[in-house]
Design a protein around this motif. Structure first.
Motif, PDB file in Angstrom:
ATOM      1  N   PHE A 101      33.930  44.096  51.901  1.00  0.00           N
ATOM      2  CA  PHE A 101      32.699  43.763  52.626  1.00  0.00           C
ATOM      3  C   PHE A 101      32.239  42.352  52.297  1.00  0.00           C
ATOM      4  O   PHE A 101      31.773  41.619  53.163  1.00  0.00           O
ATOM      5  N   LEU A 102      32.372  41.974  51.020  1.00  0.00           N
ATOM      6  CA  LEU A 102      31.865  40.673  50.564  1.00  0.00           C
ATOM      7  C   LEU A 102      32.629  39.548  51.242  1.00  0.00           C
ATOM      8  O   LEU A 102      32.066  38.516  51.602  1.00  0.00           O
ATOM      9  N   MET A 103      33.930  39.742  51.433  1.00  0.00           N
ATOM     10  CA  MET A 103      34.741  38.689  52.038  1.00  0.00           C
ATOM     11  C   MET A 103      34.876  38.880  53.538  1.00  0.00           C
ATOM     12  O   MET A 103      35.577  38.094  54.184  1.00  0.00           O
ATOM     13  N   GLY A 104      34.255  39.934  54.068  1.00  0.00           N
ATOM     14  CA  GLY A 104      34.345  40.161  55.506  1.00  0.00           C
ATOM     15  C   GLY A 104      35.734  40.541  55.972  1.00  0.00           C
ATOM     16  O   GLY A 104      36.153  40.187  57.072  1.00  0.00           O
ATOM     17  N   ARG A 105      36.472  41.236  55.134  1.00  0.00           N
ATOM     18  CA  ARG A 105      37.822  41.645  55.527  1.00  0.00           C
ATOM     19  C   ARG A 105      37.970  43.147  55.349  1.00  0.00           C
ATOM     20  O   ARG A 105      38.359  43.625  54.279  1.00  0.00           O
ATOM     21  N   PRO A 106      37.660  43.925  56.390  1.00  0.00           N
ATOM     22  CA  PRO A 106      37.703  45.382  56.250  1.00  0.00           C
ATOM     23  C   PRO A 106      39.102  45.949  56.018  1.00  0.00           C
ATOM     24  O   PRO A 106      39.224  47.135  55.712  1.00  0.00           O
ATOM     25  N   GLU A 107      40.144  45.121  56.119  1.00  0.00           N
ATOM     26  CA  GLU A 107      41.497  45.655  55.849  1.00  0.00           C
ATOM     27  C   GLU A 107      41.629  46.095  54.399  1.00  0.00           C
ATOM     28  O   GLU A 107      42.490  46.899  54.074  1.00  0.00           O
ATOM     29  N   PHE A 108      40.773  45.532  53.514  1.00  0.00           N
ATOM     30  CA  PHE A 108      40.868  45.886  52.102  1.00  0.00           C
ATOM     31  C   PHE A 108      40.696  47.383  51.871  1.00  0.00           C
ATOM     32  O   PHE A 108      41.172  47.911  50.875  1.00  0.00           O
ATOM     33  N   LEU A 109      40.006  48.054  52.818  1.00  0.00           N
ATOM     34  CA  LEU A 109      39.763  49.485  52.630  1.00  0.00           C
ATOM     35  C   LEU A 109      41.068  50.271  52.583  1.00  0.00           C
ATOM     36  O   LEU A 109      41.173  51.265  51.868  1.00  0.00           O
ATOM     37  N   ASP A 110      42.065  49.818  53.343  1.00  0.00           N
ATOM     38  CA  ASP A 110      43.363  50.497  53.302  1.00  0.00           C
ATOM     39  C   ASP A 110      43.953  50.437  51.900  1.00  0.00           C
ATOM     40  O   ASP A 110      44.470  51.425  51.381  1.00  0.00           O
ATOM     41  N   ILE A 111      43.833  49.234  51.293  1.00  0.00           N
ATOM     42  CA  ILE A 111      44.368  49.077  49.939  1.00  0.00           C
ATOM     43  C   ILE A 111      43.625  50.002  48.981  1.00  0.00           C
ATOM     44  O   ILE A 111      44.229  50.647  48.121  1.00  0.00           O
ATOM     45  N   ALA A 112      42.291  50.100  49.162  1.00  0.00           N
ATOM     46  CA  ALA A 112      41.504  50.973  48.294  1.00  0.00           C
ATOM     47  C   ALA A 112      41.973  52.411  48.415  1.00  0.00           C
ATOM     48  O   ALA A 112      42.118  53.121  47.415  1.00  0.00           O
TER      49      ALA A 112
END
Lengths: 178, 98, 113
Positions: free
Chosen positions: B49-60
């Protein structure tokens, strides 16, 4: 398949023969939803790849004989939401108590290890009960042999609450409605 | 607010690492490691969210699953006969030295 | 409406951070392994839940919400299983919990595994 349906001796015969497709269907639906949420592309190549992997998983699960009322508890889903709401309330209450005792320090806690009886009939009911106990902070199910569970708790009062049996009663109710 | 949450989670991860290093028994270390993994999942989601990149959620999501598998794997290994044997040897040599 | 969501999300994140910090203090402060497990339970259930709900309120539409819900669901399913396995392994390998003396009635003790 016969072994699985024997465990459900309460359910009439015509429903038992219908059992397998319901569970396969529910597994298929949840897998498709999982694929769609994670990929969210709708071009034909990726959709067909998704369909292929879902079919593969269904085949493997069928070979392993794990598609039954325990892995896909569809018969519980109606009653489940009420239980989950009550469990959420319970989790919040016990979280507050544990956080209070963390800040109060070591002298305020009274760790206890006891063995209590579970009144559930099926394995699924026992697992739901044990997992609910573990999910509530302050109590952890350490062991489960037959009908007896060993429980470690942070406070003596937690054990008294469990022995009063509200959670036990609710899980048994949940199980009996199936 | 997101930045504050990131800092708070980093602090919690630091506390978990301290317990992981200090921990008197093996199980304390595994427990701290498990908590560290859970906090990493939260950290990755917040950073997305902080970097504005929702793709990170997949990694999480993947990290949450791998964390579970690794904890179960380590526990499985700690149940094995060879591991218990080596643990007993260690304690017996320690006692011998004292 | 937007402001309301922003405030709600901020509150949830703040609460989640406080709970996680409490759990972090608890894991350092409690005397033995089994009590530390309860401190971890706090951060795993309500702490993670509050932070994820706070993130959900930041962006209450679309796929991001679904993914966050999936992470929350997995966290709630996985953590009790992991802590149960951990506790069982610890008790099986003769790690005896520190018990409160007043509650130590011999009859209630579990049999040796």
């Amino acid at each position: 398949m016969m072994n699985n349906s024997k465990a459900l001796n309460k359910i009439p015969l015509e429903e038992v023969s219908y059992q397998m497709p319901t569970h396969t269907l529910s597994l298929c639906l949840s897998l498709s939803l999982f694929w769609w949420i994670n990929s969210n592309y709708s071009n034909p190549l990726l959709l067909s790849l998704g369909a292929a992997s879902i079919l593969l998983v269904l085949y493997i699960a069928h070979r392993m004989d794990v598609i039954d009322h325990e892995s896909q508890p569809v018969h519980l889903s109606l009653k489940m939401s009420g239980y989950l709401l009550w469990l959420t309330k319970e989790i919040i209450v016990s979280n507050i108590s544990v956080v209070k005792h963390i800040w109060l320090g070591n002298s305020s806690i009274s760790p206890t290890l006891v063995t209590i009886d579970a009144s559930q009939r099926t394995d699924l009911g026992k697992v739901i009960y044990a997992n609910s106990i573990t999910l509530t902070p302050g109590t952890v199910t350490v062991d489960l042999v037959g009908d007896r569970m060993t429980i470690h708790s942070l406070l003596k009062e937690n054990i008294d609450t469990l022995k009063a049996g509200e959670m036990d009663r609710r899980v048994t109710e949940l199980e009996n409605r199936c | 607010m997101l930045t504050a949450a990131t800092i708070a989670i980093l602090v919690v991860m630091l506390l978990a690492i301290i317990r992981c290093v200090v921990g008197p028994t093996l199980y304390d270390r595994i427990l701290a490691f498990n908590m560290f993994g859970t906090k990493t999942v939260l950290l990755i989601s917040i950073l997305g969210f902080l970097m504005g990149r929702p793709e990170f959620l997949d990694i999480a999501l993947v990290y949450a699953l791998i964390n579970f598998i690794s904890v179960i794997g380590v526990l499985r290994f700690s149940d094995s006969v060879e591991f218990k044997h080596s643990l007993q040897e260690q304690t017996s040599t320690k006692e011998g030295k004292q | 409406m937007n402001l309301l969501l922003e405030i709600g999300s901020g509150l949830c994140l703040l609460l989640g951070c406080f709970l996680c910090l409490s759990g972090g203090v608890g894991i350092l402060r409690f005397p033995d392994f089994f009590t530390r497990m309860h401190a971890v339970g706090v951060t795993d259930t309500l702490g993670a839940g509050m932070i994820l709900i706070g993130l959900m309120l930041q962006n209450p539409a679309g796929l991001v919400l679904l993914k966050l819900m999936m992470i929350l669901l997995f966290t709630l399913f996985i953590n009790p299983t992991a802590s149960h396995a951990l506790a069982k392994a610890a008790l099986r390998n003769n790690l005896q919990p520190v018990l409160d003396e007043s509650s130590n009635q011999g009859g209630d003790k579990p049999s040796k595994l």
